[in-house]
Design an enzyme around this catalytic site. Structure first.
Site, PDB file in Angstrom:
ATOM      1  N   SER A  65       0.887  -1.131   0.149  1.00 16.11           N
ATOM      2  CA  SER A  65       0.011  -0.146  -0.048  1.00 16.11           C
ATOM      3  C   SER A  65       0.864   1.216  -0.060  1.00 16.11           C
ATOM      4  O   SER A  65       1.565   1.457  -1.040  1.00 16.11           O
ATOM      5  CB  SER A  65      -0.798  -0.090   1.122  1.00 16.11           C
ATOM      6  OG  SER A  65      -1.890   0.964   0.834  1.00 16.11           O
ATOM      7  N   ASP A 109      -9.645  -6.342  -3.697  1.00 15.69           N
ATOM      8  CA  ASP A 109      -8.944  -5.410  -2.878  1.00 15.69           C
ATOM      9  C   ASP A 109     -10.283  -4.479  -2.727  1.00 15.69           C
ATOM     10  O   ASP A 109     -10.425  -3.596  -3.876  1.00 15.69           O
ATOM     11  CB  ASP A 109      -7.952  -4.470  -3.413  1.00 15.69           C
ATOM     12  CG  ASP A 109      -7.154  -3.749  -2.491  1.00 15.69           C
ATOM     13  OD1 ASP A 109      -7.799  -2.935  -1.974  1.00 15.69           O
ATOM     14  OD2 ASP A 109      -5.797  -3.815  -2.607  1.00 15.69           O
ATOM     15  N   HIS A 130      -6.979  -6.175   0.666  1.00 14.86           N
ATOM     16  CA  HIS A 130      -5.985  -5.137   0.578  1.00 14.86           C
ATOM     17  C   HIS A 130      -4.868  -5.594   1.488  1.00 14.86           C
ATOM     18  O   HIS A 130      -3.860  -5.132   1.333  1.00 14.86           O
ATOM     19  CB  HIS A 130      -6.594  -3.674   0.996  1.00 14.86           C
ATOM     20  CG  HIS A 130      -5.537  -2.693   0.817  1.00 14.86           C
ATOM     21  ND1 HIS A 130      -5.194  -2.081  -0.238  1.00 14.86           N
ATOM     22  CD2 HIS A 130      -4.860  -1.974   1.905  1.00 14.86           C
ATOM     23  CE1 HIS A 130      -4.170  -1.186  -0.037  1.00 14.86           C
ATOM     24  NE2 HIS A 130      -4.319  -0.926   1.443  1.00 14.86           N
TER      25      HIS A 130
END
Length: 305
Positions: A108, A256, A284
């Site tokens: 991320s 996600d 995610h």
């Protein structure tokens, strides 16, 4: 989780900021530097993944970003920072161990930091693995605003998070958080939503992780500064990803909820010769879904060989 794996802990400096770090494996082995996402401590990289990488002949380093875990907190009002500063922190961790270049594995926000380094300090990046990410120059704000207003995304925008994610954000604002237990319950629920709706969610593991984070953090509230830093859009973030020369693997989940699959596809398209691996059902944050940690470790090992 605590007690499973023992590493060498030490603090390194990035300017005035002191960063907690932990090293595993043999210093002579190739280095994998694990870079976590927004507001998440370095222990978000599970011991199971670290152990698999060490057993494959890699030195592994993980660390707490500024404003998380045992690293220093920053007064964001008087000393605001941006992605470039967090990338400088990441390079300082390598300097602290005398590592000129490493295999950068980011999740991320950590993957955006990896992109920044691969563009602006390519000499530090042997390979790049971007997990659950989006192009670092993509500003999601307009798409989020349209989604929150019930409007469709514009044709040239990457898709906003899922409706369930947005509902969770709205519900979280109203949820009571007056006790530590309530705050921990809310954190577990966030990890549940980030896991996606397809694959199983290991709630006991998530709860143990949240409890560990609460036990070791010096200032839990400071982690929200990452959101403020993430909203700063400087020219260095808009630099073309076509400048990346490091071999790149983009690992992305088909489910996600924060960065739908199109984000991973766009990232792979913008980096020359990047490999794209879509993991069916993955959300995610994959590390609370049984079996995914082993799969992610295997992909990292193959890419960094």
């Amino acid at each position: 989780m605590p007690g499973m794996l023992t590493g060498e802990e030490k603090f390194v400096r990035s300017g005035q900021v002191r960063l907690w770090t932990e090293r595993f494996g043999r210093p002579d082995d190739p280095t994998v530097l694990l870079v976590m996402g927004t507001s998440t401590q370095g222990i978000g990289w599970p011991d199971e993944l670290v152990g698999a990488l060490v057993n494959s002949g890699r030195q592994v380093i993980r660390f707490d970003h500024r404003d998380t875990g045992r690293s220093d907190s920053v007064d964001f009002t008087t000393h605001p920072y941006a992605l470039a500063d967090m990338a400088a922190d990441t390079a300082a961790v390598l300097d602290g161990y005398g590592v000129p270049a490493a295999h950068i594995v980011g999740s991320s926000l950590g993957a955006a930091i990896g992109q920044w380094l691969a563009v602006h300090h390519a000499v530090r990046v042997r390979t790049l693995t971007a997990l659950a990410s989006s192009p670092m120059g993509n500003n999601p704000g307009p798409a989020w605003a349209r989604a929150m207003a019930g409007q469709p995304a514009a044709a040239d925008e990457l898709p906003p998070p899922t409706a369930r994610f947005f509902n969770h954000v709205m519900d979280s604002v109203k949820a009571p958080r007056t006790t530590v237990q309530q705050r921990m319950d809310a954190a577990v629920q966030t990890w549940r939503v980030l896991n996606g709706d397809v694959l199983p969610f290991d709630e006991p593991a998530a709860r143990l992780f949240v409890e560990h984070c609460y036990a070791r953090a010096d200032n839990l509230a400071a982690a929200s500064n990452h959101d403020l830093a993430g909203r700063r859009w400087d020219d260095d973030r808009r630099a073309s990803l076509s400048r990346i020369t490091a071999a790149t693997l983009v690992l992305h989940g088909s489910d996600d909820p924060l960065f739908p699959q199109a984000h991973g596809e766009a990232l792979a398209e913008q980096i020359p010769a990047a490999q794209l691996e879509i993991v069916p059902g993955m959300g995610h944050h994959p590390f609370f879904s049984p079996g995914l940690t082993e799969r992610i470790a295997g992909s990292i090992i193959r890419h960094t060989t």
